[in-house]
Design a protein around this motif. Structure first.
Motif, short mmCIF file in Angstrom:
data_model
loop_
_atom_site.label_atom_id
_atom_site.label_comp_id
_atom_site.label_asym_id
_atom_site.label_seq_id
_atom_site.Cartn_x
_atom_site.Cartn_y
_atom_site.Cartn_z
N LYS A 14 0.84 -1.20 0.00
CA LYS A 14 0.00 0.00 0.00
C LYS A 14 0.87 1.26 0.00
N ALA A 15 1.92 1.25 0.81
CA ALA A 15 2.83 2.40 0.88
C ALA A 15 3.52 2.64 -0.47
N LEU A 16 3.99 1.58 -1.08
CA LEU A 16 4.65 1.71 -2.39
C LEU A 16 3.68 2.22 -3.44
N ASN A 17 2.46 1.72 -3.43
CA ASN A 17 1.46 2.19 -4.40
C ASN A 17 1.09 3.65 -4.16
N ARG A 18 0.92 4.00 -2.92
CA ARG A 18 0.46 5.36 -2.59
C ARG A 18 1.53 6.42 -2.77
N PHE A 19 2.72 6.17 -2.25
CA PHE A 19 3.75 7.20 -2.21
C PHE A 19 4.75 7.14 -3.36
N GLY A 28 -0.24 -9.12 0.14
CA GLY A 28 0.51 -9.42 1.36
C GLY A 28 1.73 -10.30 1.13
N ILE A 29 2.01 -10.64 -0.11
CA ILE A 29 3.15 -11.50 -0.43
C ILE A 29 4.30 -10.62 -0.91
N ILE A 30 5.45 -10.77 -0.29
CA ILE A 30 6.63 -10.01 -0.71
C ILE A 30 7.34 -10.84 -1.78
N GLY A 31 6.85 -10.70 -2.99
CA GLY A 31 7.41 -11.45 -4.13
C GLY A 31 8.34 -10.58 -4.96
N LYS A 32 8.62 -11.05 -6.16
CA LYS A 32 9.61 -10.37 -7.01
C LYS A 32 9.19 -8.94 -7.38
N ASN A 33 7.91 -8.71 -7.61
CA ASN A 33 7.47 -7.35 -7.96
C ASN A 33 7.58 -6.40 -6.78
N THR A 34 7.23 -6.87 -5.60
CA THR A 34 7.35 -6.03 -4.40
C THR A 34 8.81 -5.74 -4.11
N ILE A 35 9.66 -6.74 -4.21
CA ILE A 35 11.10 -6.55 -3.98
C ILE A 35 11.68 -5.55 -4.98
N LYS A 36 11.28 -5.67 -6.24
CA LYS A 36 11.76 -4.76 -7.28
C LYS A 36 11.33 -3.32 -6.96
#
Length: 85
Positions: A14-19, A28-36
């Motif tokens: 949510k923080a990455l999307n918002r800010f 809720g899964i910290i996968g490759k897209n979230t890590i990137k």
């Protein structure tokens, strides 16, 4: 876990999307897209949104599952975390 409003473990997404204008699936899964997305953000700018998301999470679970007696201790631990490079 895919419903955006119900995802308790999606704070970082949510923080990455918002800010940071990321377009992450709130699962809720910290996968490759979230890590990137995390790696593409300056850590000093990402720190406070993550910290805020953690505090929101604690407030939510305290209300939902009557864990309010733990909220003060949880928040104290989060407030103690300081950004350093």
């Amino acid at each position: 876990m895919t419903c955006e409003r119900e995802c308790l473990r999606c704070g970082i997404q949510k923080a990455l999307n918002r800010f940071f204008d990321c377009d992450l699936k709130l699962d809720g899964i910290i996968g490759k897209n979230t890590i990137k997305a995390i790696n593409s953000c300056p850590p000093e700018l990402l720190f406070n949104p993550i910290k805020s998301a953690r505090m929101d999470y604690y407030h939510t679970i305290a209300q939902r599952w009557q864990n309010h007696k733990f909220t003060k201790g949880w928040l104290k631990r989060v407030y103690a975390i300081k950004f350093t490079l």
